[in-house]
Design an enzyme around this catalytic site. Sequence first.
Site, PDB file in Angstrom:
ATOM      1  N   ASP B 341      15.471  41.068  37.434  1.00  8.27           N
ATOM      2  CA  ASP B 341      15.776  39.759  38.010  1.00  8.27           C
ATOM      3  C   ASP B 341      16.453  38.826  37.007  1.00  8.27           C
ATOM      4  O   ASP B 341      16.778  37.691  37.341  1.00  8.27           O
ATOM      5  CB  ASP B 341      14.500  39.088  38.559  1.00  8.27           C
ATOM      6  N   ASP B 377      13.628  28.022  25.891  1.00  8.32           N
ATOM      7  CA  ASP B 377      12.946  29.263  26.237  1.00  8.32           C
ATOM      8  C   ASP B 377      13.462  30.418  25.371  1.00  8.32           C
ATOM      9  O   ASP B 377      14.678  30.649  25.309  1.00  8.32           O
ATOM     10  CB  ASP B 377      13.246  29.542  27.725  1.00  8.32           C
ATOM     11  N   ASN B 378      12.556  31.109  24.695  1.00  7.78           N
ATOM     12  CA  ASN B 378      12.910  32.315  23.936  1.00  7.78           C
ATOM     13  C   ASN B 378      14.173  32.189  23.089  1.00  7.78           C
ATOM     14  O   ASN B 378      15.083  33.030  23.181  1.00  7.78           O
ATOM     15  CB  ASN B 378      13.129  33.474  24.919  1.00  7.78           C
ATOM     16  N   GLU B 406      10.594  27.616  21.762  1.00 10.01           N
ATOM     17  CA  GLU B 406       9.522  28.459  22.290  1.00 10.01           C
ATOM     18  C   GLU B 406       9.759  29.891  21.832  1.00 10.01           C
ATOM     19  O   GLU B 406      10.200  30.737  22.586  1.00 10.01           O
ATOM     20  CB  GLU B 406       9.466  28.395  23.823  1.00 10.01           C
ATOM     21  N   LYS B 519       3.681  30.653  37.884  1.00 11.18           N
ATOM     22  CA  LYS B 519       5.029  31.152  37.631  1.00 11.18           C
ATOM     23  C   LYS B 519       5.605  31.820  38.882  1.00 11.18           C
ATOM     24  O   LYS B 519       6.820  31.880  39.051  1.00 11.18           O
ATOM     25  CB  LYS B 519       5.018  32.169  36.481  1.00 11.18           C
ATOM     26  N   TYR B 520       4.715  32.363  39.742  1.00 12.91           N
ATOM     27  CA  TYR B 520       5.192  33.149  40.888  1.00 12.91           C
ATOM     28  C   TYR B 520       4.794  32.563  42.230  1.00 12.91           C
ATOM     29  O   TYR B 520       5.147  33.109  43.255  1.00 12.91           O
ATOM     30  CB  TYR B 520       4.675  34.587  40.782  1.00 12.91           C
TER      31      TYR B 520
END
Lengths: 647, 647
Positions: B341, B377-378, B406, B519-520
């Site tokens: 995804d 993020d990351n 992060e 998150k989902y």
Amino acid sequence: MKDANWRVAISGVKPEIDAGRFSVKRVVGERVTVSADLVADGHEVVSGDLLWRRAGERRWHHVPLLALGNDRYEAAFTAEEPGGYEYTLRGYVDGFRTWRRDLEKRLNAGQDVGDDLLLGSEVVSRAAGRAGKAERSTLETAARRLRTPAADRLTFALSEELLALVAEWPDLEAATTYERTLRVVVDRERAAFSAWYEIFPRSTSPEPGRPGTFRDLIARLPYVAELGFDVVYLPPIHPIGRAFRKGKNNALEARPGEPGSPWAIGSAEGGHTAIDPGLGTIGDFRAVLARAKELGMEVALDLAFQCSPDHPLVREHPEWFRKRPDGSIQYAENPPKKYQDIYPLDFGTADRPGLWAALREIVVHWVREGVRIFRVDNPHTKSFAFWEWLISDVRASHPDVIFLSEAFTRPKLMYHLAKLGFTQSYTYFTWRESRIEFTDYLTELTQTEVAEFFRPNFWPNTPDILPKHLHGAGRGAFLSRLVLAATLSSSYGIYGPAFELLENVPREPGSEEYLDSEKYEVRCWDLDKRGSLRHEIALLNRIRRENPAFRRNRTLRFHGTSNEQILAFSKTDDDGRNAILVFVNLEPQYVHSCFSNLYLPALSLPWDRPFTVHDLIDDRRYTWQGPRNFVELNPSRFPAHVFRVEV
Amino acid sequence: MKDANWRVAISGVKPEIDAGRFSVKRVVGERVTVSADLVADGHEVVSGDLLWRRAGERRWHHVPLLALGNDRYEAAFTAEEPGGYEYTLRGYVDGFRTWRRDLEKRLNAGQDVGDDLLLGSEVVSRAAGRAGKAERSTLETAARRLRTPAADRLTFALSEELLALVAEWPDLEAATTYERTLRVVVDRERAAFSAWYEIFPRSTSPEPGRPGTFRDLIARLPYVAELGFDVVYLPPIHPIGRAFRKGKNNALEARPGEPGSPWAIGSAEGGHTAIDPGLGTIGDFRAVLARAKELGMEVALDLAFQCSPDHPLVREHPEWFRKRPDGSIQYAENPPKKYQDIYPLDFGTADRPGLWAALREIVVHWVREGVRIFRVDNPHTKSFAFWEWLISDVRASHPDVIFLSEAFTRPKLMYHLAKLGFTQSYTYFTWRESRIEFTDYLTELTQTEVAEFFRPNFWPNTPDILPKHLHGAGRGAFLSRLVLAATLSSSYGIYGPAFELLENVPREPGSEEYLDSEKYEVRCWDLDKRGSLRHEIALLNRIRRENPAFRRNRTLRFHGTSNEQILAFSKTDDDGRNAILVFVNLEPQYVHSCFSNLYLPALSLPWDRPFTVHDLIDDRRYTWQGPRNFVELNPSRFPAHVFRVEV
């Protein structure tokens, strides 16, 4: 948006002195181990190389970096010749190793890897494109093999063979090269491992009343060789000034016939390239060099860049000295003390090129005569820039020249002189007495960055320093200091024969000056005096030569003892085969005993089996086990054990 | 033979990150204290200055260096504005101070100083030659006064008045300027002192079954403000992809109606500059920003530079993505795991300028909307060079923008990202549990060079991490983690309302994923649930705001306790007036007690007089004396003391 250096970051490089401003020091055959942190963005595998070359070479040699964990990497090279070397690092994202790691993970997870083998084939093809002619077709074949369905292609994909093949031709297009090129000065072995004997030639006459000459010195050299020293260091051998000449025991005025201090250099007979006529001729000096060489020793001269008021330079180049308000030349001062017998040179003179070149000429003169070791008097009172230039200039044509810095001054100043190029340095050893003092100081000298550029030379005494612990002291105290100097440091020296003959009387109580110091008068020594340490010194120097553990300081490790007055430490050679364990009585007016608390891994010793410690002083052997063992040091016999550990 | 830099050597400069390659960080009003070793050849006095300026300015300000002893010097400046600053050092041999010191020594020794006063007069004359017009004649008069026989000229020679006058005009001709110019990034206060609250807007609806919108979030903001937070951090607010959308509890396929993960950014509705239509419009988002501002809070957005397969960029710029052998776009992988995804961007694409500029445009878009804080993020899976360029570029026009990294990855990689410019960073706090772990980690973060560039932000939980010590845990454990985060680190955050509502069930035993993770799926939280920590959180945030000791981390100091399960530490403000002492029960399922072993100097406390510790949690006061005092922490009441020390 940079094109190179954009994926891998290299930092924390060791060794690196002041961001590469200064060199690290090694001797021939010694390894230069370089480590660094390498991190890359993304999840790919990082590879890298240590690059090294001789200064002046264009091409780098490369050694693959080994991962130590926690993003730290390491590699090493060995310098085989004296001179300058350079090193740096490069790192790159390793496409092949990343692909190989991921392939393995997917196989372990039971995934289909058909696509991955195609990707791998592309990676290998690209390596073929970078490869030399010889390897290209091998790599092309390998790439085809990954594309061809065959039973063994997975085994081949993960084989060491393929890895070795591809690893030779990494994709360096986006490699990072470390931003600095770092330097190593490589010296000959004696720069790191030396035993010095300081002797006043004028005191080598066997007849009281007649001052010694170079001929007497030649007759004395076999004695020094028998003691086992390899460097014979002579205080200045030049004509001594007459103006303001100091008398016996530093009296302000010399009486007629008194010889003056050899450090008050220069008279009508000449300056720093002349020889004191009282000692002999240049021919005699050459004979000294030749005889020392025959005996396996080298002669070190004293570089004391200062002038007596009678020095020819004072007339020839008054502009190289500072002036007082009345127009006279400024004598040396350390206010309120005045040294009218010494004129310091003005390193900031307007004629700096002239002065500096003249001083270099002095060094070159003695180098031409065959001298390769210089003990430099008070370098911290002269110019930093001058030393850096001089040492590098002289060593460019003679990389075997050694400079010992006699800077008894503040620690950071001493270290800075070493960074500027001095090969060895005097230290605070002379004043260190307690276990904590030795442990702290030696840890700083051998286990920190200091060890990269500062090579200690330990002296229990010098003509300027009769330390308080030797005032009125006996054999035990002298032997304790001797063992400490000779075993803690790979280079050490004594001022003799004062040391081996137990000269122990200060000029006045509490003073560090010797009574009747040779600095101001001629002495005649009775080498056969009862109690002389000559045999013990000879034995220690033999033990040093026979055991490679003594050649370096980096493996030094302190061990615990249950008695503060016993210092325990060990040294090994690089591969740990030769292991030496020393116990020294630090209060040698008493018998001291203790239980050791050995850190066995430093000696590669097992915890569960006995081992032998062999005292190389008295040839006795003891069977020990574990960290805790009993030690007694009776100074009336010998105040130390120098054990070789024999498993 | 260099002309400048030849007498004074400057080294060991602190702070200096990787030889000046990276900046140190400060906030407005914080001091930049710089220290260095300065040594000069010769015996003269060394003086020097810290030079500093705003980046872009031509002229340096200078602050005289203060000697700390052992050839170490120090000076400081304070940055008053956000933006870039520069600093370096210069040192010089100080002719006047040398003359003054020597004059004093000679006078003490009772020597005649007639000549010295003439010399001094020359030194002052030369200073007059360098002086500005206004001071020149004063200095000329002073020089004459030293030459004129008069009763008071010795007093004048040694006066502070003359020293101050001459010190303004040092002889810098042979001064050494440090070879590197070092940099400081100065941020606004919130960069160092912040309390974050992470909240999913879609879970802010008060009605179960109806997903939350920005309007619901606006209604929720007063609650967050009441809790005392100053940063409201929203996970990505953009349209969510449909291809390979993940279902509840990370199911591989979403069932119809499931909302997907906000980090799968991009759909037909738009990409990183669009707003998820389910949340509202750009107008609604502006209303969120406005309401937060009214309440004294800021909104932080999430920068997750990756695309769902439906992201418009995938069609518009397929060249910004990597391809698989079959020509399809490479989805994210961490072999053997596959994330179909998510398409990662290829930061090494041939069109790097295009991609990088487009990503910058996203940041600039939200900055234009008024957003000044981004949680990234990351970042470690994206390009180092990109981040360094992006952050510096954005901050050049908006120095108030804050980037939180992060990167839960290896330590050196986390530190490298901070060096590249990230304002704050996530840490390993979330997994630290024992006293030795906290002591080691916080010492590294606050007492080493790391503190110069890495600003920790402590999170007891995140949507990705329900740490094992919170599995099934009760209020005591949650409060213990809350106090640790909020008092050990000047910046901290919680993911709520999961945290204050004690959400403690993992998806499966041993997993760090929350069961029914937001998150989902959309969650609906009952803020009035019994046991909520909202009042304790509000109290702690108030205590943080009211006590300046919490604003920085450098003064952190650990103290001994007789019980391994009690962590004791203190913090003070810079001048030590506000002193906080914290005791935390690290095993809050039990009552623990201990005797403290306080290091009193860290709190400026006397050994011999009582002092008061005032628990800011329950408002009780205790009278203590000396290092040893009794502490009991009963988690059923509160698992920590947060004392203010009141003398």
